[in-house]
Design an enzyme around this catalytic site. Structure first.
Site, mmCIF file in Angstrom:
data_model
loop_
_atom_site.group_PDB
_atom_site.id
_atom_site.type_symbol
_atom_site.label_atom_id
_atom_site.label_comp_id
_atom_site.label_asym_id
_atom_site.label_seq_id
_atom_site.Cartn_x
_atom_site.Cartn_y
_atom_site.Cartn_z
ATOM 1 N N ASP A 38 6.153 -7.295 -3.587
ATOM 2 C CA ASP A 38 5.169 -6.615 -4.422
ATOM 3 C C ASP A 38 4.150 -6.031 -3.467
ATOM 4 O OD1 ASP A 38 4.559 -5.846 -7.122
ATOM 5 O OD2 ASP A 38 2.707 -6.971 -6.904
ATOM 6 N N ASP A 55 1.266 7.623 0.921
ATOM 7 C CA ASP A 55 1.350 7.881 2.366
ATOM 8 C C ASP A 55 0.668 9.177 2.817
ATOM 9 O OD1 ASP A 55 2.683 5.494 2.614
ATOM 10 O OD2 ASP A 55 4.604 6.364 3.230
#
Length: 197
Positions: A69, A157
């Protein structure tokens, strides 16, 4: 080889872990290949959700399980989007919508207050009732940019600037990212724990 279920349907994660864990005599199989549905993520932390996912996969398959997670925690937002990173922009969330929502939320936040961290928790359960799961946590500090840059990676990102590298996570090569990222750190801890028994 010991078969281990990976609590994900993400083929990329399966390939990555399968190659790294084969040296330990572990045969990684995605839960989707075994007909296992995703667990409901009702936890309030990355650790709770990773344990829920691993326990669900282990219980349904009778096999050891690994779950991940992860998410992004922005300091000025009190840790948001946090465990809701993948669905930050709502039910029909996409990487692009999540990224745009975060940029919009932070538009008036000064550059010196845009610190954030990616977190990844990897959990290894030997069986569904394992009272001592291996829990490995990696954290990757950075700064949220004002504009996306780079085409690699996924999720946040393109707006996650890594000061030590002088570029966003999306501008790093896969090898560069794996060496320093939150997931790379958690995976190294898991490999070390498995190596040391």
């Amino acid at each position: 080889m010991q078969k281990v279920v990976l609590a994900t349907g993400n083929a990329g994660k399966v390939r990555e872990l399968a190659s790294l864990l084969s040296d330990f005599g572990l045969d990684i199989v995605a839960q989707t290949e075994l007909g296992v549905d995703s667990a409901e993520e009702t936890g309030l932390t990355f650790i709770e959700n990773a344990i829920l996912k691993a326990r669900h996969a282990a219980k349904v398959t009778g096999l050891p399980a690994i779950a991940d997670d992860s998410g992004l925690a922005v300091d000025v937002l009190g840790g948001a989007p946090g465990i809701y990173s993948a669905r930050y922009s709502g039910e029909d969330a996409t990487d692009q919508k999540n990224l745009q929502k975060l940029l919009e939320t932070l538009k008036d936040v000064p550059d010196d207050q845009r610190q954030a961290r990616f977190h990844c928790v990897l959990v290894y359960l030997r069986h569904a009732e394992d009272p001592t799961p291996l829990v490995c946590h990696g954290s990757w500090p950075g700064v949220i940019t004002r504009e996306p840059a780079g085409t690699g990676g996924f999720g946040y990102d393109p707006i996650f600037f890594v000061p030590s590298e002088g570029k966003t996570a999306a501008e790093l090569t896969r090898e560069e990212k794996s060496a320093i990222s939150h997931r790379g750190q958690a995976l190294k801890l898991l490999l070390d724990a498995l190596r040391n028994g």
